[in-house]
Scaffold this motif. Structure first.
Motif: not given
Length: 330
Positions: A124-129
């Motif tokens: 999972v490639v993300h900027a926080g959540g």
């Protein structure tokens, strides 16, 4: 006579030896003097290198008006669009075997997007959540590259856009990050079927598709007969790739309905991607009424219990709320 017998044996031996060199799903191919085996990309049904593919990635791509046009969505084998907060959707873009290319802008994740990553076991490639999503990543030890919590080295900010719509990554950097954190599993199979022939079930002509997620957000597609692909529209405008300027196009569009429920004062949602339900598969300029089911973490279309094949190529899955609107015409 004896000479002819020996000659026949020699020809047979050469034929047998020449036919025994296949390996895996497809024959090996030459690559700069080396032989490289290939496999089927489970997202697209197309040939992909069997070695060096790295793990699959699910990149959370921003779809806010200020984030359009995005970069790299045309490289994704599969894209799933689901509402986040308010009227804004977010795009879960899956990449496998891609060795390079910019992707973004990258945005935060939610628990139901993590559900989508379960089947292919994607990083999972993300900027926080959301708090629930970050807690789940931590508690379940899910493979993750977080651009604002510890993995910023694999992301960058673009000066041409304002935060939070300017965080980008690169598939080469993601592979480096995955290797460093030990996310090296590249053995990927999936339940999708791919056939160039149309499904045997009769489909209705459908070259114009309209989707209404919310009174403030609409998307759509137009079928291009020359290429056999669907061209993506958002809010009535053709959606393009920022870097290439080319329109976003795909071979299949699967529209499904799923229960949505707002769960907090911030407008965060809970989306049920497990119970299955009604759907419509668009391919080859036609619409096929299907059922969808969550099969071990993959959203799969079926008719009478049998998996309906996608056309080989890219697929977009549109997850509509139950009160969302779908229309199509020839």
């Amino acid at each position: 006579m004896r000479y002819r017998t020996l000659l026949c044996l020699l020809v047979v031996t050469v034929m047998v030896t020449g036919c025994s060199g296949t390996k895996g799903a497809f024959p090996e191919k030459k690559n700069n003097g080396n032989r490289e085996s290939v496999q089927v990309n489970p997202f697209t049904g197309e040939k992909a290198p069997k070695t060096g593919s790295g793990p699959p990635f699910m990149v959370m791509v921003n779809n806010h008006p200020k984030a359009r046009p995005q970069t790299g969505l045309n490289r994704a084998g599969l894209v799933v669009e689901v509402l986040a907060e308010g009227e804004i959707t977010r795009l879960a873009a899956f990449y496998y075997g891609n060795r390079e290319g910019t992707v973004g802008p990258v945005r935060s994740t939610r628990p139901y997007y993590l559900d989508l990553a379960e089947g292919p076991k994607a990083v999972v490639v993300h900027a926080g959540g959301s708090p629930a999503a970050l807690r789940r990543i931590r508690d379940e030890n899910l493979p993750s590259l977080d651009g604002i919590h510890g993995d910023g080295a694999y992301f960058r900010r673009e000066q041409s856009r304002r935060s939070p719509h300017n965080l980008y990554t690169d598939l080469t950097q993601l592979r480096k990050g995955a290797n460093k954190k030990g996310f090296t599993n590249s053995s990927l199979t999936g339940p999708y079927r791919f056939e160039e022939k149309e499904p045997k079930t009769k489909g209705a002509s459908a070259t114009h598709i309209g989707l209404k997620y919310h009174r403030l957000y609409e998307a759509g597609y137009r079928f291009d007969r020359e290429t056999g692909r669907y061209i993506r529209y958002t809010q009535g405008n053709r959606q393009t790739d920022l870097k290439t300027g080319k329109p976003l196009s795909m071979n299949n569009v699967l529209v499904i309905r799923a229960p949505h429920r707002v769960i907090d004062s911030s407008g965060r949602r809970e989306v049920d991607l497990n119970q299955g339900g009604e759907g419509v598969l668009f391919r080859d300029g036609k619409a096929f009424t299907v059922r969808w089911e969550n099969r071990e973490g993959w959203i799969v279309p079926s008719i009478d219990g049998k998996t309906v094949p996608f056309h080989p190529g890219r697929t977009w899955i549109q997850v509509l709320p139950e009160n969302g609107e779908l229309s199509y015409r020839p």
